[in-house]
Structure formats: C-alpha cells, structure tokens
Design a protein around this motif. Structure first.
Motif, PDB file in Angstrom:
ATOM      1  N   GLY A  72       6.177   0.211   4.520  1.00 21.00           N
ATOM      2  CA  GLY A  72       6.343   1.273   3.527  1.00 21.00           C
ATOM      3  C   GLY A  72       7.875   1.978   3.186  1.00 21.00           C
ATOM      4  O   GLY A  72       8.255   2.100   2.186  1.00 21.00           O
ATOM      5  N   LYS A  76       3.648   5.687  -7.808  1.00 19.09           N
ATOM      6  CA  LYS A  76       3.963   6.873  -8.320  1.00 19.09           C
ATOM      7  C   LYS A  76       5.455   6.955  -8.687  1.00 19.09           C
ATOM      8  O   LYS A  76       6.066   7.585  -9.725  1.00 19.09           O
ATOM      9  N   ASP A 115      -0.006  -0.242   3.084  1.00 21.74           N
ATOM     10  CA  ASP A 115      -1.427   0.576   3.173  1.00 21.74           C
ATOM     11  C   ASP A 115      -1.396   1.337   1.828  1.00 21.74           C
ATOM     12  O   ASP A 115      -0.487   1.523   1.000  1.00 21.74           O
ATOM     13  N   ILE A 116      -2.563   1.993   1.834  1.00 21.34           N
ATOM     14  CA  ILE A 116      -2.964   2.812   0.439  1.00 21.34           C
ATOM     15  C   ILE A 116      -2.088   3.842   0.137  1.00 21.34           C
ATOM     16  O   ILE A 116      -1.635   3.866  -0.886  1.00 21.34           O
ATOM     17  N   LYS A 117      -1.833   4.580   1.228  1.00 21.61           N
ATOM     18  CA  LYS A 117      -1.048   5.803   1.211  1.00 21.61           C
ATOM     19  C   LYS A 117       0.469   5.284   0.575  1.00 21.61           C
ATOM     20  O   LYS A 117       1.135   5.983  -0.354  1.00 21.61           O
ATOM     21  N   HIS A 118       1.145   4.105   1.275  1.00 19.95           N
ATOM     22  CA  HIS A 118       2.305   3.918   0.916  1.00 19.95           C
ATOM     23  C   HIS A 118       2.382   3.193  -0.498  1.00 19.95           C
ATOM     24  O   HIS A 118       3.201   3.429  -1.400  1.00 19.95           O
ATOM     25  N   SER A 119       1.265   2.561  -1.172  1.00 17.41           N
ATOM     26  CA  SER A 119       1.256   1.939  -2.118  1.00 17.41           C
ATOM     27  C   SER A 119       1.186   3.012  -3.382  1.00 17.41           C
ATOM     28  O   SER A 119       1.883   2.898  -4.265  1.00 17.41           O
ATOM     29  N   LEU A 120       0.483   4.027  -2.956  1.00 15.50           N
ATOM     30  CA  LEU A 120       0.483   4.917  -4.055  1.00 15.50           C
ATOM     31  C   LEU A 120       1.665   5.579  -4.211  1.00 15.50           C
ATOM     32  O   LEU A 120       2.185   5.738  -5.430  1.00 15.50           O
ATOM     33  N   GLN A 121       2.187   5.965  -2.933  1.00 17.86           N
ATOM     34  CA  GLN A 121       3.836   6.588  -3.053  1.00 17.86           C
ATOM     35  C   GLN A 121       4.544   5.639  -3.833  1.00 17.86           C
ATOM     36  O   GLN A 121       5.309   6.084  -4.824  1.00 17.86           O
TER      37      GLN A 121
END
Lengths: 251, 295
Positions: free
Chosen positions: A139, A176, A167-173
């Motif tokens: 990420g 955004k 992962d989900i957190k980095h994908s969201l980041q």
C-alpha cells in the motif's frame, strides 16, 4: 478531454479492442471494469501511448496522440502500470522526484522541490519519505507511485489496477486520494479496477468492457444495475442501495 | 613498489632515471588501474540498470567475449588487433542482442539472466577460440584477454581515458537510465524514448568494457560486485552512485593489483586471479543475502 475514436487492436488474431469510442472529462473519476481479458488494460495502454493501436484515433486536448512529442505529452498525461521493477532501490522521495522529469529534465528547481514536498504531504508520506521502496508495504509503495504521478502534475492520470494486492484499509486510502485528485485538483482520473464496489462507490463514471468491446459507458447509476452487470460478467448479480451508494452482491 | 627501486628521495633530488621510471612505468600503471577499475564498475552499474537485473555486468552479458570476437576479426581482416571500431562495434551489437533477448523473455528468477549471459558469452568465446585455433592466434588471444597490469607502459594505456567521457555522458543521462531501470512503461510515461536510452546505455557499457579488456584484460566479477555493494548501502540512484562506484572500483583493482605483486615478489601474478577469487566470494555472499531477503 481525452477522446477515443474507433480504436481497434488485435493480439495474435484475437481482437482485444474493437471499435472503441469513449471520452474522459476533467474533474471526474472514470473506472474501467469488466472480466479478465476484456481489454481494459489494452485500452488504457493505447490511450497512454504505451501500446500501438491498429486503427482509430486518440485525441488528447484535441491533438492526435501520435502528433504529441512524447516529452510534451508527459506534462499532460501520466500513466501508471503494475509492471514496475521493484528491485530497484529508490527512496520514496527519489521516486517522486522522477515525476518532475518531464518538467525539468532532471535538474530540480525550487518549484520542483515544492511540488514534490506538496505531493508527499498531500498523500501523508512525510514519515516514510526517506525510506527505500523495497522496505515498504504494498500500500505504501502504491501511494508513493501515486505521489510520483501527482508530482508529474498532469491533467490526465491513468492508473492500471491501483488496488492490486492491497488490503481494505489501503484500498480505501488510495480510492479516497484518487477522488481528491479528480475533484479537488480537477484532473481526469481513469482507473482499471476489478472490485466493482470500489468502482461503484468512488467513481463518477464507469465503463464496462467485455470481449474487447464497450458493453456500456455511463454514470454510476446507469452502469451499476443488476441486469447490466449480469450480462457483462455472466454471473447473477444483486444490487442493493445503502446510504445512496450502490453495492453489488454476487456471492 | 616494483622490481626496480624507486625512492622518494631520488625523485626529490630529480634523479632522471627515477623520474623516467615513474613517468614511463609506475604512473601509467597506477592510472591504468584506476581508470580500468572505475570504467568497468560504471559499465556494470549501467548494465544493471538498463537490463533491470542486479546480476548483469559486462562479464555476464557477453560484452567481453564479443569484444574478443571483434579483436579476432580485426586480427584476421586487418592483420592486427588495432581496428578499434570493429571491436567496439561487435561488443555493442553483442550486448544489444543480449539486452533485447532478456527483455523479450520473462524470467521467473533474476538469476537466470547472468546464467544465460554467461552461456551466451561462452558460445561467443568458443567461436573466438575456434577461429584462433584455425588461424594459429591462440597466444595472441590469451595474452590479450588475461588481465595484467605489469606490461603497461607510457603510450599503451591512454585509450583507457575513454572511460572519462563515458562516465560524464553516463552522469548526464543518469536520470534517464535510472528511469529505464524501473520499467519501460515508467520511462515512457516520463516522456523518454525507451529504446534510445537502452541503446545509449549499451554503447557506453560496451565501449568502457571493451577498452578495459583491450588494454588490461578481463577483470571478472568487478562490474558485478562493485555496483551491488554500492546499491546495498546507497540505493539505486545512478547520479548519486556514480562517483562512489568509480571510486570503489578503482580501489578494489588497486588493492588486488598490490596483492598480486607482493605475493611472489619480485615476480607477479596476473591480477585477474585475485579479482576472480575475491569477486567470486563476494558474488556468492550477495546471492545468499538476496535469497535470504526474498524469503
């Protein structure tokens, strides 16, 4: 605006892009979705001069792609593929500095340093700016590459699977920040993406491709419909609306 | 240090014999060592970046063998091994062919690249040896390619200065070469002409490596280990690494040359022996380290 007209491309006798017509506007995030082998990355590569087309035209700001000098085009259009050699050891800051190459040919000016610093702060990379890329997580690496593209300061940003292996957190980041690039800095951001729900929730427009053709292109409401997606993916779909966002269920 | 005594006092007292020794033998030898070490290390560094492989170097990409082929051809066609352009040309063509080859094949493991390069080099070398046998030129060849600084005198080594303009050009193209090292699409995105940069890099590598093998001989592993050591500590920013790589390369050769002169003094062993031993060891250590990192 990037305008694609009647693009065709064959690979070993197989049409990977067939009669593609589409346009990309500034200030919008456009996602290209579709099953494997649909021609998503091919389209992105043709639009960004990484791949030659067999026929058709691509206009960037009204000028045909082949008429652009490649180093002038590099100030208008940035593209990021997944095929970078990550064995090379560069620090995050050194990588981002490459983004200024089209502007200053390697001799960094004060403006360049400001732009680099701004990209580092904008994507929250201050703490890792002097770390080597090969010591970072997937990420963080991806964010560093996006920061480089940002430092390139182009109107058009084309990203090939920016969420690959994240992962989900980095994908969201990442998503955004992609949205911020489009809406706050008025860039046209085009991404090839596999996760339909990320596409649905973070794009303005979506292009769905199948067998080298565009199945449908339109805004999120037009494309994220069960009947449309079922025909694109040959899989039963259910689309539910939560907090004004369409979410697909296909398990 | 050398077979003939040379003291600082005799230099200060302006003894003409001592000065003659210094100018015609000692100084050329020192300069040749420094230039060869620096040039070959830079060649390895550039090679590793344009081929995107840490184990590529002039000695693992067929460059040296192609230069030998050029020498052989020059010997056959012109009766002597002095046709520089031919030697450079064959080295450039061979290296370019190798770079194109490894770019068109996707290797699962980076270690295949030097192996293929060594095989490629061996094939070329066999051809060269065959020609040499056929025309009774084997001795010329082995004299030419075995590294030894002992026969370098004033007037023999000046061609090595070609490493200086090559290094300057490398410095000017440093950012482009690094971008090419990250990837083709990466370089194209920055508005670079990928093929053009690769060709420039190959020309620089070939000229530097061919010059060294011509004047000095083969210095195995040097172009491989020096850039890797620098990269380990300093990353891969070519512009930043260039001076350090040149310096370390020059020092390694200087030390190896000193050892090869001391060990059976007043006789000398060929310096390539020591470089092979030390270089081989460092190479294995680098391999093991890399394996450990991958896990």
């Amino acid at each position: 605006m990037i305008k694609v007209e009647n693009i065709n491309k064959q690979y070993a006798g197989k049409l990977v892009a067939s009669n593609i017509n589409v346009a990309f506007e500034k200030g919008k995030v456009t996602s290209i979705i579709g099953p494997n082998g649909a021609g998503k990355s091919t389209l992105l590569s043709i639009m960004s001069r990484l791949l030659n087309k067999d026929s058709g035209n691509v206009y960037v700001d009204g000028t045909e792609l082949e008429k652009w000098a490649t180093n002038t085009l590099a100030k208008r259009l940035a593209v990021l593929k997944q095929s970078n050699n990550l064995n090379m050891r560069f620090t995050v800051k050194e990588l981002i500095a490459f983004g200024r190459f089209p502007h200053s040919q390697g001799k960094l000016t004060d403006t360049d340093h400001q732009v680099i610093q701004h990209a580092i702060e904008y994507l929250d990379l201050v703490a890792i700016q002097d770390k080597y890329l090969d010591n970072l997580s997937g990420g963080q690496k991806q964010l560093a590459f996006i920061a480089m593209v940002m430092a390139q300061d182009t109107d058009y940003v084309l990203l090939d699977e920016p969420l690959n292996n994240l992962d989900i957190k980095h994908s969201l980041q990442i998503m955004k920040n992609i949205r911020r690039l489009a809406h706050e800095m008025n860039k046209a951001v085009v991404i090839v993406i596999h996760d339909i729900n990320f596409a649905s929730c973070y794009s303005d427009n979506i292009i769905a491709m199948k067998n080298g053709e565009i199945a449908i292109a339109g805004n999120v409401d037009q494309v994220i419909q069960a009947s449309v997606l079922e025909s694109v993916y040959d899989t039963p779909f259910k689309v539910v609306t939560l907090d004004n966002q369409h979410v697909c269920v296909y398990y | 240090m050398g077979v003939s005594q040379l003291s600082i006092i005799s230099l200060i007292t302006l003894d003409p014999a001592a000065w003659d020794l210094l100018i015609t033998s000692r100084l050329p030898r020192l300069l040749a060592i420094l230039l060869a070490g620096a040039g070959l290390s830079i060649a390895g560094l550039v090679m590793q970046q344009i081929s995107q492989n840490k184990f590529a170097a002039p000695s693992t990409s067929g460059t040296i063998e192609c230069a030998m082929l050029g020498y052989m051809l020059s010997l056959l066609i012109f009766g002597d091994g002095e046709a520089l352009w031919l030697i450079f040309l064959t080295a450039i063509i061979g290296t370019l062919a190798f770079v194109k080859l490894i770019q068109s094949i996707q290797f699962k493991n980076a270690i295949f690249v030097p192996l293929i390069g060594i095989i490629f080099g061996n094939i070329i070398e066999s051809v060269v040896t065959f020609i040499a046998y056929k025309f009774d030129a084997l001795q010329n060849l082995s004299n030419w390619s075995l590294a030894n600084f002992s026969n370098i005198l004033q007037g023999d080594f000046e061609l090595l200065y070609i490493a200086v303009p090559c290094a300057i050009i490398t410095y000017l193209y440093a950012n482009q070469i690094s971008a090419v090292g990250i990837g083709k699409s990466f370089a194209t995105n920055l508005g670079l002409k990928y093929g053009q940069i690769v060709t420039i890099g190959v020309i620089l590598v070939s000229i530097m490596a061919a010059t060294v093998v011509m004047i000095v001989g083969e210095l195995p592993f040097l172009g491989l280990i020096v850039p890797n050591i620098i990269s380990y500590y300093q990353g891969d920013n070519l512009k930043k690494n260039l001076p350090n790589t040149a310096l370390l390369g020059a020092c390694v050769v200087l030390v190896c040359d000193l050892i090869s002169r001391i060990i059976i003094f007043p006789y000398e062993l060929p310096v390539s022996m020591f470089i092979s031993i030390i270089g081989g060891l460092v190479f294995i250590i680098l391999l093991l380290k890399r394996e450990a990192n991958d896990r």
